[in-house]
Design an enzyme around this catalytic site. Structure first.
Site, PDB file in Angstrom:
ATOM      1  N   GLY A 144      -2.309  -2.393  -3.683  1.00 14.95           N
ATOM      2  CA  GLY A 144      -2.770  -2.304  -2.484  1.00 14.95           C
ATOM      3  C   GLY A 144      -1.871  -2.467  -1.337  1.00 14.95           C
ATOM      4  N   GLY A 183      -9.658   1.518  -4.008  1.00 17.96           N
ATOM      5  CA  GLY A 183      -9.633   2.883  -3.695  1.00 17.96           C
ATOM      6  C   GLY A 183      -8.832   2.684  -2.368  1.00 17.96           C
ATOM      7  N   ALA A 184      -7.932   3.547  -2.543  1.00 16.79           N
ATOM      8  CA  ALA A 184      -6.888   3.619  -1.383  1.00 16.79           C
ATOM      9  C   ALA A 184      -7.217   3.940   0.012  1.00 16.79           C
ATOM     10  CB  ALA A 184      -5.869   4.776  -1.879  1.00 16.79           C
ATOM     11  N   ASP A 207      -1.498   0.565   0.647  1.00 20.28           N
ATOM     12  CA  ASP A 207      -2.331   0.976   1.583  1.00 20.28           C
ATOM     13  C   ASP A 207      -2.495  -0.078   2.948  1.00 20.28           C
ATOM     14  OD1 ASP A 207      -3.301   2.714  -0.512  1.00 20.28           O
ATOM     15  OD2 ASP A 207      -4.455   1.094  -1.453  1.00 20.28           O
ATOM     16  N   ASN A 233       0.615   9.053  -2.424  1.00 21.84           N
ATOM     17  CA  ASN A 233      -0.225   8.473  -3.509  1.00 21.84           C
ATOM     18  C   ASN A 233      -0.348   9.265  -4.880  1.00 21.84           C
ATOM     19  OD1 ASN A 233      -1.059   5.683  -2.866  1.00 21.84           O
ATOM     20  ND2 ASN A 233      -2.720   6.628  -1.507  1.00 21.84           N
TER      21      ASN A 233
END
Ligand code: KDG
Length: 308
Positions: A249, A34-35, A252, A164
């Site tokens: 990821g 989950g960003a 992030d 994103n």
């Protein structure tokens, strides 16, 4: 609260170990993705204060999300929902290509509403961070993002957005129309070159994004490093040479590095260096959030001492 406040959908991640078609995978790892929660974990690991809010289902995956975030030092505000917690299945088709399937339509996380987000948390935050994923999940999620950003802007709280773009959730024209409005309200925008081209024609992506409104524009370009236009000053930071094990990821981690340093009062050039180092560290570890580094790990990477 003077730290990061973020919200969105976190999911269980079923990832095939190794490289090759899913049908040939011999084993799988189960993690959390989950960003927004990745960014919250990243900021917390770097010593910052971070709060994440989202809906989770009454299942083991929902419980795992809350536990993983709390264990990482994030203040996790998991709202119980009757629907299932979303899942993501991913495998590396080759050393170069990652395949992702979402199982999230109708999930708990997609049922977030504007009323779920206490305005006081937005007004007291040091930075409110949103992503372009949440508005693609449902109309209530989209309303939650717009209302939160408007509340933060009205309170003078800096708003950060990572574009994103996720092609599996919506088309480029649909995304561009919605995300342009969000970017226009934000102070800080992160985008890859392909994402920046959702809003900007031509080569001057930094200038084009800045014209929309943000005073801190950062274009992150993976192995090529990043360029940024921060309060009118141009910056360029090259990538660190690392062996890429899992790129998911990394963006992030980059955002977490930038925001953690910004919250700590660092100068823009330092925020960008930390962002680059955090992103580089993240790609050397499999998993969406497992590779988010702490300060000592970052120092080891940039100092070149890998024997810890
Ligand atoms: O940036 C990594 C995220 O994309 C991943 O953890 C899952 O949030 C996710 C998504 O929606 O793709």
């Amino acid at each position: 609260m003077s730290g990061l406040f973020t919200f969105g959908e976190s999911m269980g991640v079923i990832a095939a170990d190794g490289i090759g078609p899913l049908a040939y995978a011999r084993s799988f790892s189960f993690g959390v993705g989950g960003a927004e929660s990745n960014v919250a974990i990243g900021v917390a690991r770097l010593g910052g204060e971070a709060t994440w809010l989202g809906r989770v289902g009454p299942d083991a995956t929902g419980a795992l999300i809350s536990r993983r975030l709390t264990d990482s030092g994030v203040r996790a505000m998991a709202i119980p929902d009757d629907m299932f917690t979303g899942l993501m299945v991913r495998y590396k088709r080759s050393g170069e290509f990652m395949h992702v399937d979402y199982h999230r339509a109708g999930s708990a996380g997609s049922r977030l509403t504007p009323a779920d987000i206490p305005p006081a948390l937005l007004r007291e935050a040091g930075v409110v961070h949103v992503t372009g994923i949440t508005p693609a999940l449902s109309s209530t999620c989209r309303a939650a993002v717009f209302q939160s950003v408007e509340t933060a802007v009205a309170a003078g709280v800096p708003v950060s957005i990572d574009v994103n773009y996720r092609g599996k959730l919506w088309s480029r024209p649909d995304a561009a129309a919605v995300l342009r409005d969000l970017v226009s309200m934000a102070d800080i925008v992160f985008a890859g070159p392909d994402e920046a081209s959702l809003f900007v024609d031509g080569d001057d992506q930094l200038g084009g994004l800045a014209k929309l409104g943000p005073t801190e524009v950062i274009v992150k370009d993976g192995g090529r490093g990043c360029v940024a236009l921060i309060n009118g000053e141009r910056h360029e930071v090259p990538a660190l040479p690392v062996t890429v094990i899992d790129p998911i990821g990394a963006g992030d981690a980059f955002v977490a590095g930038y925001l953690a340093d910004r919250l700590a009062g660092a100068a823009p050039a330092q925020c960008l260096r930390t962002a680059i180092a955090a992103g580089a560290f993240a790609v050397t570890v499999p998993g969406d959030c497992e590779g988010l580094p702490d300060r000592a790990e970052l120092a080891a990477l940039t100092g070149g001492d890998i024997r810890r």
